[in-house]
Each structure stands twice: as C-alpha cells, then as structure tokens.
Enzyme design. Structure first.
Site, PDB file in Angstrom:
ATOM      1  N   GLN A  94     -72.428-107.821 -18.597  1.00  0.00           N
ATOM      2  CA  GLN A  94     -71.289-107.581 -17.699  1.00  0.00           C
ATOM      3  C   GLN A  94     -71.792-107.147 -16.334  1.00  0.00           C
ATOM      4  O   GLN A  94     -72.581-106.200 -16.230  1.00  0.00           O
ATOM      5  CB  GLN A  94     -70.363-106.509 -18.292  1.00  0.00           C
ATOM      6  CG  GLN A  94     -69.129-106.272 -17.427  1.00  0.00           C
ATOM      7  CD  GLN A  94     -68.165-105.243 -18.014  1.00  0.00           C
ATOM      8  OE1 GLN A  94     -68.395-104.695 -19.090  1.00  0.00           O
ATOM      9  NE2 GLN A  94     -67.084-104.984 -17.291  1.00  0.00           N
ATOM     10  N   SER A  95     -71.339-107.853 -15.296  1.00  0.00           N
ATOM     11  CA  SER A  95     -71.845-107.564 -13.959  1.00  0.00           C
ATOM     12  C   SER A  95     -70.772-107.028 -13.013  1.00  0.00           C
ATOM     13  O   SER A  95     -71.109-106.553 -11.922  1.00  0.00           O
ATOM     14  CB  SER A  95     -72.487-108.820 -13.348  1.00  0.00           C
ATOM     15  OG  SER A  95     -71.535-109.855 -13.220  1.00  0.00           O
ATOM     16  N   HIS A 100     -62.463-108.587 -17.338  1.00  0.00           N
ATOM     17  CA  HIS A 100     -62.169-109.994 -17.016  1.00  0.00           C
ATOM     18  C   HIS A 100     -62.453-110.871 -18.217  1.00  0.00           C
ATOM     19  O   HIS A 100     -63.394-110.637 -18.968  1.00  0.00           O
ATOM     20  CB  HIS A 100     -62.966-110.470 -15.805  1.00  0.00           C
ATOM     21  CG  HIS A 100     -64.433-110.176 -15.846  1.00  0.00           C
ATOM     22  ND1 HIS A 100     -64.946-108.916 -15.622  1.00  0.00           N
ATOM     23  CD2 HIS A 100     -65.508-110.968 -16.103  1.00  0.00           C
ATOM     24  CE1 HIS A 100     -66.271-108.948 -15.714  1.00  0.00           C
ATOM     25  NE2 HIS A 100     -66.643-110.186 -16.028  1.00  0.00           N
ATOM     26  N   HIS A 102     -63.445-114.681 -19.090  1.00  0.00           N
ATOM     27  CA  HIS A 102     -63.884-116.000 -18.648  1.00  0.00           C
ATOM     28  C   HIS A 102     -63.137-117.043 -19.488  1.00  0.00           C
ATOM     29  O   HIS A 102     -63.088-116.927 -20.726  1.00  0.00           O
ATOM     30  CB  HIS A 102     -65.377-116.198 -18.899  1.00  0.00           C
ATOM     31  CG  HIS A 102     -66.281-115.252 -18.175  1.00  0.00           C
ATOM     32  ND1 HIS A 102     -67.005-115.621 -17.047  1.00  0.00           N
ATOM     33  CD2 HIS A 102     -66.607-113.957 -18.418  1.00  0.00           C
ATOM     34  CE1 HIS A 102     -67.743-114.592 -16.644  1.00  0.00           C
ATOM     35  NE2 HIS A 102     -67.522-113.575 -17.451  1.00  0.00           N
TER      36      HIS A 102
HETATM   37  P1  AMP Z   1     -69.657-110.960 -15.923  1.00  0.00           P
HETATM   38  O1  AMP Z   1     -71.100-111.290 -15.720  1.00  0.00           O
HETATM   39  O2  AMP Z   1     -69.138-111.264 -17.294  1.00  0.00           O
HETATM   40  O3  AMP Z   1     -69.343-109.551 -15.467  1.00  0.00           O
HETATM   41  O4  AMP Z   1     -68.853-111.950 -15.003  1.00  0.00           O
HETATM   42  C1  AMP Z   1     -68.662-111.747 -13.652  1.00  0.00           C
HETATM   43  C2  AMP Z   1     -68.321-113.092 -13.066  1.00  0.00           C
HETATM   44  O5  AMP Z   1     -67.768-112.881 -11.795  1.00  0.00           O
HETATM   45  C3  AMP Z   1     -69.522-114.015 -12.881  1.00  0.00           C
HETATM   46  O6  AMP Z   1     -69.310-115.216 -13.617  1.00  0.00           O
HETATM   47  C4  AMP Z   1     -69.540-114.269 -11.383  1.00  0.00           C
HETATM   48  O7  AMP Z   1     -69.912-115.588 -11.051  1.00  0.00           O
HETATM   49  C5  AMP Z   1     -68.103-113.977 -10.977  1.00  0.00           C
HETATM   50  N1  AMP Z   1     -67.893-113.569  -9.609  1.00  0.00           N
HETATM   51  C6  AMP Z   1     -68.561-112.622  -8.916  1.00  0.00           C
HETATM   52  N2  AMP Z   1     -68.065-112.513  -7.677  1.00  0.00           N
HETATM   53  C7  AMP Z   1     -67.055-113.409  -7.582  1.00  0.00           C
HETATM   54  C8  AMP Z   1     -66.149-113.783  -6.537  1.00  0.00           C
HETATM   55  N3  AMP Z   1     -66.191-113.200  -5.334  1.00  0.00           N
HETATM   56  N4  AMP Z   1     -65.242-114.754  -6.789  1.00  0.00           N
HETATM   57  C9  AMP Z   1     -65.215-115.343  -8.001  1.00  0.00           C
HETATM   58  N5  AMP Z   1     -66.018-115.038  -9.027  1.00  0.00           N
HETATM   59  C10 AMP Z   1     -66.950-114.079  -8.815  1.00  0.00           C
END
Ligand code: AMP
Length: 114
Positions: A94-95, A100, A102
């Site tokens: 998770q980043s 969220h 997906h």
């Molecule tokens: P996670 O790694 O599960 O936390 O997913 C975070 C997701 O957010 C990743 O797939 C990123 O590509 C996406 N993400 C980060 N910044 C943005 C943004 N500004 N607009 C759309 N998606 C983003």
C-alpha cells in the site's frame, strides 16, 4: 492530524484526475499508472487510511462501495471479468494511506499475485 493524501487532494480537486464516477460518498478515477487496459481506483470520500481502519460505523459505506464496484464494472464494460484489489499495509505494498479499491480488467489476470 495526519497529512492530506494525494487522494484527498483529488477529492478536493486540487490535483486533476480522470474521474469516471462520483456520488456523495465516493469517487472513482483512472489509475495514473495502469496495470491493465482498465485500471480504476474507487475511494470513499471519508478519509479512512486502509481496510484496517474501517470502523463498525462504516459498514453501510463499505456496502455502498461494493455496490458501486458492480455498477462501475458494467459502466466500464468489464463483462469478461475483473479483479478488485485493496492493498493493506506494507507487505501488500500500500502506497497511499487512503482506502482504495483497484478495479482491474480488460485482459486475463494471472493468479496468484506476486
Ligand atoms: P497502492 O499501491 O495499492 O496504495 O495503490 C496506489 C495507486 O495509486 C497506484 O496504483 C498508483 O498508480 C495510484 N496513484 C498514485 N497517484 C495517483 C494519481 N495522482 N492519480 C491516479 N492514480 C494515482
């Protein structure tokens, strides 16, 4: 008070996103780094850091998100199937610390994930 995440800034229209759905409770937009032909993120407008932080009082909101996923899948024409992923915590990668989901589709998806 924790810092506002990038997703909160998208909710507040401080940074742009390709929004595909919005209602009172949630927002869906195209992932900026798509991992499949269709890759959308669905987020609650309420600031919940992760699945681990979902409270009992969020049950109706979570149900709304699941129903919205089904509607989004139809809107996005994912009739051949799709995957829903919620990464929770560091081992899951998770980043962004805003809950969220997906929604991935448009091609066959391998299993198990990495
Ligand atoms: P996670 O790694 O599960 O936390 O997913 C975070 C997701 O957010 C990743 O797939 C990123 O590509 C996406 N993400 C980060 N910044 C943005 C943004 N500004 N607009 C759309 N998606 C983003």
């Amino acid at each position: 008070m924790t810092a506002r995440t990038i997703f909160k800034r998208i909710i507040d229209r401080e940074i742009p996103a390709q929004i595909v759905h919005e209602d009172d409770l949630c927002l869906a937009f195209v992932d900026v780094s798509p991992q499949a032909p269709t890759h959308v993120l669905l987020i609650p407008k309420k600031e919940i850091a992760s699945l681990d932080q979902v409270a009992d009082e969020d049950a109706a909101l979570m149900g709304h998100l699941i129903v919205t996923i089904r509607k989004l899948a139809a809107q996005l024409k994912l009739e051949d199937g799709y995957r829903v992923v919620a990464n929770c915590g560091p081992h899951a990668g998770q980043s962004v610390d805003h809950l969220h989901f997906h929604i991935l589709g448009g091609r066959p998806l391998a299993w198990p994930p990495g």
